[in-house]
Design an enzyme around this catalytic site. Structure first.
Site, PDB file in Angstrom:
ATOM      1  N   GLU A   1     -89.401 108.833 -49.957  1.00  0.00           N
ATOM      2  CA  GLU A   1     -90.798 108.356 -49.353  1.00  0.00           C
ATOM      3  C   GLU A   1     -91.842 108.208 -50.559  1.00  0.00           C
ATOM      4  OE1 GLU A   1     -91.118 106.646 -46.626  1.00  0.00           O
ATOM      5  OE2 GLU A   1     -90.766 107.795 -44.834  1.00  0.00           O
TER       6      GLU A   1
ATOM      7  N   ASP B   1     -78.351 109.425 -46.305  1.00  0.00           N
ATOM      8  CA  ASP B   1     -79.588 110.028 -45.925  1.00  0.00           C
ATOM      9  C   ASP B   1     -79.126 110.312 -44.311  1.00  0.00           C
ATOM     10  OD1 ASP B   1     -79.806 107.367 -45.325  1.00  0.00           O
ATOM     11  OD2 ASP B   1     -81.701 106.943 -45.972  1.00  0.00           O
TER      12      ASP B   1
ATOM     13  N   HIS C   1     -89.604 102.712 -49.837  1.00  0.00           N
ATOM     14  CA  HIS C   1     -88.830 103.662 -50.078  1.00  0.00           C
ATOM     15  C   HIS C   1     -87.145 103.145 -50.258  1.00  0.00           C
ATOM     16  CE1 HIS C   1     -88.057 104.378 -45.267  1.00  0.00           C
ATOM     17  NE2 HIS C   1     -87.107 103.698 -45.684  1.00  0.00           N
TER      18      HIS C   1
HETATM   19  C1  GLP Z   1     -84.294 103.462 -43.244  1.00  0.00           C
HETATM   20  C2  GLP Z   1     -83.466 103.916 -43.907  1.00  0.00           C
HETATM   21  C3  GLP Z   1     -83.217 103.478 -45.433  1.00  0.00           C
HETATM   22  C4  GLP Z   1     -83.112 101.531 -45.248  1.00  0.00           C
HETATM   23  C5  GLP Z   1     -84.394 101.623 -44.381  1.00  0.00           C
HETATM   24  C6  GLP Z   1     -84.401  99.965 -44.534  1.00  0.00           C
HETATM   25  O1  GLP Z   1     -85.493 103.826 -43.224  1.00  0.00           O
HETATM   26  N1  GLP Z   1     -83.641 105.365 -44.290  1.00  0.00           N
HETATM   27  O2  GLP Z   1     -82.065 103.750 -46.152  1.00  0.00           O
HETATM   28  O3  GLP Z   1     -82.917 101.229 -46.461  1.00  0.00           O
HETATM   29  O4  GLP Z   1     -84.482 101.911 -43.176  1.00  0.00           O
HETATM   30  O5  GLP Z   1     -83.899  99.311 -43.384  1.00  0.00           O
HETATM   31  P1  GLP Z   1     -83.578  98.052 -42.897  1.00  0.00           P
HETATM   32  O6  GLP Z   1     -82.454  97.686 -43.701  1.00  0.00           O
HETATM   33  O7  GLP Z   1     -83.209  98.059 -41.414  1.00  0.00           O
HETATM   34  O8  GLP Z   1     -84.616  97.277 -43.109  1.00  0.00           O
END
Ligand code: GLP
Length: 253
Positions: free
Chosen positions: A143, A67, A138
């Site tokens: 989303e 992404d 998500h």
């Molecule tokens: C972002 C990314 C996701 C990720 C999420 C969780 O929004 N787009 O791909 O899984 O954050 O992040 P974290 O691992 O920092 O909790």
């Protein structure tokens, strides 16, 4: 679906890296779909360490970023292109020509997105993808919504995601309101899909996931109940709110 329960974040990161390393040894030219976020950081560190010890090489590997924010250059310190380079790609022997990223600055974002999914398939399909879980359920940037998208697409980020990700920006007003994300079919086409979750913050998400097998587009991670080869690697804190019987039932089903 399979479930691996690690002791803590370090253990989770080692276990995840070992699984990836084995997949790369089995198929050196695999396609690896790379996540951003804090959850996979330890995995990246372990993979880099294995590379330094010459236990593994990424020379034949191809990577696709999962992404990206819309509107950030690839050198912007919060773009996911910058993130995956900073935490992984710059340290390993992957070839520059084999690194693919969604272009958040494309003139025609929709066309770029369609071509991104097509390219994954043309090059043989994603072998392994990893992701954390967003605070609203998500995966990648799919989303919660009335409907989900099949392929790479442009997303309007949820207010809660903008809020959650604002911790990385100087001010919430700097967080892009849109992103590009691989879609649900892209996720289902991944030969192996791994979700990593660590710490008490992720516990409500895992409880919601394991407590119900209802597929809910407002809780995108729920669709992974259908994935033919999905592995959750979680630590004890993250799984602590889940019903033990349900956990046992979900191991290796
Ligand atoms: C972002 C990314 C996701 C990720 C999420 C969780 O929004 N787009 O791909 O899984 O954050 O992040 P974290 O691992 O920092 O909790």
């Amino acid at each position: 679906m399979k479930l691996i329960i690690a002791k803590d974040y370090d253990d989770l990161s080692i276990k995840t890296a070992k699984i990836i390393a084995q997949l790369i040894k089995d198929k050196p030219n695999l396609l690896f779909c790379l996540p951003a976020g804090s959850s996979p950081l330890g995995m990246y560190e372990n993979l880099i360490e294995m590379y330094r010890k010459r236990e593994i090489s990424f020379k034949q590997m191809t990577t696709f970023n999962m992404d990206e924010y819309v509107g950030l250059t690839k050198n912007h310190h919060q773009s996911y292109a910058y993130f995956t380079n900073k935490h992984f790609l710059q340290y390993i022997d992957v070839k520059e020509n084999n690194i693919y990223r969604p272009n958040g600055l494309a003139n025609d974002l929709s066309e770029m997105a369609i071509n991104y999914s097509k390219l994954m398939q043309t090059l043989g399909g994603i072998d392994i993808a990893i992701t954390g879980i967003g605070d609203n359920g998500h995966i990648a940037f799919n989303e919660p919504n009335e409907t989900l998208q099949l392929n790479t697409h442009i997303v309007n980020l949820a207010t809660s995601t903008i809020q959650a990700n604002s911790r990385f920006f100087a001010d919430i007003s700097e967080v892009p309101s849109q992103a590009i994300s691989i879609g649900m079919q892209d996720i289902f086409n991944c030969r192996t899909f791994i979700v990593v979750a660590s710490g008490i913050k992720k516990a409500p998400m895992l409880k919601k996931f394991f407590d119900s097998s209802v597929l809910d587009p407002k809780f995108p991670v729920s669709f992974l109940h259908l994935h033919p080869n999905c592995l959750f690697i979680v630590d004890q804190e993250a799984i602590s709110l889940c019903n033990q019987t349900i956990i046992q039932d979900n191991i290796n089903y």
